[in-house]
Design a protein around this motif. Structure first.
Motif, PDB file in Angstrom:
ATOM      1  N   MET A   3      10.509  58.172   3.284  1.00 22.39           N
ATOM      2  CA  MET A   3      11.449  58.052   2.280  1.00 22.39           C
ATOM      3  C   MET A   3      11.659  56.495   2.046  1.00 22.39           C
ATOM      4  O   MET A   3      11.867  55.207   2.340  1.00 22.39           O
ATOM      5  CB  MET A   3      12.807  57.877   3.062  1.00 22.39           C
ATOM      6  CG  MET A   3      12.762  59.581   3.493  1.00 22.39           C
ATOM      7  SD  MET A   3      14.200  60.820   4.116  1.00 22.39           S
ATOM      8  CE  MET A   3      14.946  60.832   2.568  1.00 22.39           C
ATOM      9  N   LYS A   7      21.293  54.552  -2.758  1.00 27.00           N
ATOM     10  CA  LYS A   7      20.724  54.580  -2.172  1.00 27.00           C
ATOM     11  C   LYS A   7      21.658  55.152  -0.412  1.00 27.00           C
ATOM     12  O   LYS A   7      20.568  55.551   0.714  1.00 27.00           O
ATOM     13  CB  LYS A   7      20.509  52.969  -0.934  1.00 27.00           C
ATOM     14  CG  LYS A   7      19.723  51.878   0.168  1.00 27.00           C
ATOM     15  CD  LYS A   7      19.175  51.312   0.591  1.00 27.00           C
ATOM     16  CE  LYS A   7      18.976  50.955   2.239  1.00 27.00           C
ATOM     17  NZ  LYS A   7      19.603  50.900   3.086  1.00 27.00           N
ATOM     18  N   THR A  53      19.381  58.380   0.985  1.00 28.19           N
ATOM     19  CA  THR A  53      18.587  58.395   1.684  1.00 28.19           C
ATOM     20  C   THR A  53      19.022  57.914   3.257  1.00 28.19           C
ATOM     21  O   THR A  53      17.776  58.404   3.957  1.00 28.19           O
ATOM     22  CB  THR A  53      17.219  57.511   0.886  1.00 28.19           C
ATOM     23  OG1 THR A  53      16.870  58.138  -0.204  1.00 28.19           O
ATOM     24  CG2 THR A  53      16.199  56.129   1.615  1.00 28.19           C
ATOM     25  N   ASP A  54      19.377  57.226   3.150  1.00 25.61           N
ATOM     26  CA  ASP A  54      19.875  56.149   4.614  1.00 25.61           C
ATOM     27  C   ASP A  54      20.097  57.215   5.437  1.00 25.61           C
ATOM     28  O   ASP A  54      20.536  57.901   6.261  1.00 25.61           O
ATOM     29  CB  ASP A  54      20.484  55.445   4.687  1.00 25.61           C
ATOM     30  CG  ASP A  54      20.046  54.025   4.159  1.00 25.61           C
ATOM     31  OD1 ASP A  54      19.429  54.052   3.954  1.00 25.61           O
ATOM     32  OD2 ASP A  54      21.415  53.002   3.052  1.00 25.61           O
ATOM     33  N   PHE A  73      17.479  59.961   6.759  1.00 23.84           N
ATOM     34  CA  PHE A  73      16.265  59.305   6.598  1.00 23.84           C
ATOM     35  C   PHE A  73      17.002  59.709   8.825  1.00 23.84           C
ATOM     36  O   PHE A  73      16.296  59.986   9.465  1.00 23.84           O
ATOM     37  CB  PHE A  73      16.241  58.114   6.428  1.00 23.84           C
ATOM     38  CG  PHE A  73      15.091  57.677   6.700  1.00 23.84           C
ATOM     39  CD1 PHE A  73      13.549  58.131   6.695  1.00 23.84           C
ATOM     40  CD2 PHE A  73      15.176  56.261   8.362  1.00 23.84           C
ATOM     41  CE1 PHE A  73      12.684  57.201   8.119  1.00 23.84           C
ATOM     42  CE2 PHE A  73      13.940  56.486   9.197  1.00 23.84           C
ATOM     43  CZ  PHE A  73      13.062  56.567   8.985  1.00 23.84           C
ATOM     44  N   LYS A  79       7.695  58.091  10.857  1.00 25.10           N
ATOM     45  CA  LYS A  79       8.948  57.836   9.809  1.00 25.10           C
ATOM     46  C   LYS A  79       8.925  56.606   9.488  1.00 25.10           C
ATOM     47  O   LYS A  79       8.973  56.393   9.738  1.00 25.10           O
ATOM     48  CB  LYS A  79       9.656  58.982  10.219  1.00 25.10           C
ATOM     49  CG  LYS A  79      11.045  58.607  10.724  1.00 25.10           C
ATOM     50  CD  LYS A  79      11.896  58.860  11.258  1.00 25.10           C
ATOM     51  CE  LYS A  79      13.531  58.403  11.536  1.00 25.10           C
ATOM     52  NZ  LYS A  79      15.167  59.053  11.857  1.00 25.10           N
ATOM     53  N   LEU A 122      11.269  54.368   6.309  1.00 25.95           N
ATOM     54  CA  LEU A 122      11.460  53.950   5.154  1.00 25.95           C
ATOM     55  C   LEU A 122      11.890  52.907   4.777  1.00 25.95           C
ATOM     56  O   LEU A 122      11.842  51.355   5.493  1.00 25.95           O
ATOM     57  CB  LEU A 122      12.958  53.943   5.620  1.00 25.95           C
ATOM     58  CG  LEU A 122      14.463  53.277   4.630  1.00 25.95           C
ATOM     59  CD1 LEU A 122      15.071  54.167   3.925  1.00 25.95           C
ATOM     60  CD2 LEU A 122      15.867  53.076   5.195  1.00 25.95           C
TER      61      LEU A 122
END
Length: 353
Positions: free
Chosen positions: A293, A302, A305-306, A309, A318, A320
């Motif tokens: 991501m 953002k 996304t946080d 994730f 995974k 970030l």
């Protein structure tokens, strides 16, 4: 003329601006034979280089318009990894989705950018219907098509979702295990934002907006005019006064610098019945594929996304990845940020496909 109704938090009039900049951008898509509007776009197919192939196919009875990009020196008798790209909300295949498709094709992948059903050059009525189930099905449909394309190794299929396409990608790959590697860029959780407002700015009007959506659906069912939410056009002054980077820079991108007649911020008001009860981050534990991501470090989106994730507890390898200094929209087009994202994607797909 269909009635246009704006329900976003910003107060804007629906006005048309004829500026020199807008006129120059119009010439850009008119002059490109594939109507691509991103910098460095293909203008003709040449031997030994990335080539573009406009295609159409049926998905649940609807014609889908897409562009397939083949890598330099493509040989249909060989096998290549493939990546499909899901475009942003309001976006189309000729904008940032096409840019990333072309750049990944340069790195040796067969790639595909398709217009969502009911949007862009794809079919479907009412126009600009924007329901999560449709957008998720679009991604399944891209997998259906590209895995049958000559030269594609179906066992090495990746996906990239950008903005709203990123949220829909997270949902699609929860069940669709044909996708062996999953990436998002500037992920936007469309359901959360349509429900709560951007940055939770509309929590006090949820029921009011659900009532508007319900009334719009009733009007459609009775054979009345389609009611639209969003922004049809915008003046330079309104853009300047827009307080958030996402929308201010987004208006510039979509209505000025990378404008295309098939791209719009409009969506049917009735779509909110589905959008406002949907969330990209439910069942994130079902994602067991490798997950990358990416988001700009300065992106006001953002937080989405946080959140996603952190919920992807079972994703393999995974990661970030922050694009330092970039805002949400700048990841769509700004060369230094696009290059960072593409380099990271090439490394990610190389290691996982």
């Amino acid at each position: 003329m269909k009635k246009l109704t704006s329900i976003i938090a910003l107060s804007m009039s629906v006005a048309t601006t004829e500026t020199a900049d807008a006129q120059s951008i119009q010439k850009r898509y008119e002059q490109n034979p594939y109507t691509l509007v991103y910098d460095g776009a293909i203008t003709k197919n040449e031997k030994g280089k990335v080539n573009i192939h406009p295609v159409t196919y049926k998905l649940n009875g609807i014609n889908i318009a897409a562009n397939v990009y083949t890598p330099p020196n493509y040989d249909a008798s060989k096998k290549y990894p493939a990546v499909v790209i899901a475009h942003p909300n309001g976006g189309i295949k000729e904008q940032t989705a096409g840019l990333y498709a072309q750049r990944l094709a340069e790195a040796g992948y067969i790639t595909m950018a398709a217009d969502a059903a009911y949007q862009g050059a794809s079919g479907g009525e009412p126009r600009h219907t924007d329901k999560p189930a449709n957008r998720v099905e679009d991604i399944h449909g891209m997998a259906d098509f590209i895995t049958q394309y000559k030269g594609v190794d179906a066992a090495r299929l990746g996906v990239l979702g950008i903005c709203g396409g990123g949220g829909y990608t997270l949902k699609a790959v929860q069940s669709d295990k044909r996708f062996k590697a999953v990436a998002t860029l500037s992920m936007f959780n469309s359901g959360e934002v349509r429900r709560n407002g951007f940055q939770n700015s509309q929590l006090n009007t949820i029921q009011e907006r659900l009532k508007q959506a319900s009334d719009a659906r009733a009007q459609e069912a009775a054979g009345g005019k389609i009611i639209y939410a969003g922004v049809a056009s915008i003046t330079d002054e309104e853009i300047t006064k827009t307080p958030t980077d996402l929308y201010r820079e987004g208006f510039v991108y979509y209505y000025r610098t990378h404008a295309h007649p098939n791209s719009t911020f409009l969506y049917t008001m009735s779509s909110l019945l589905d959008l406002m009860t949907w969330d990209a981050t439910t069942d994130m534990d079902l994602i067991n594929q490798p997950l990358l991501m990416m988001a700009g470090s300065k992106a006001d989106t953002k937080y989405m996304t946080d959140e996603a994730f952190s919920k992807a507890k079972n994703a393999k390898n995974k990661e970030l990845f922050l694009i330092e200094g970039a805002t949400h929209i700048q990841t769509y087009w700004k060369p230094e940020y696009v290059s960072q994202a593409v380099n990271k994607l090439v490394d990610f797909y190389h290691n996982n496909l």
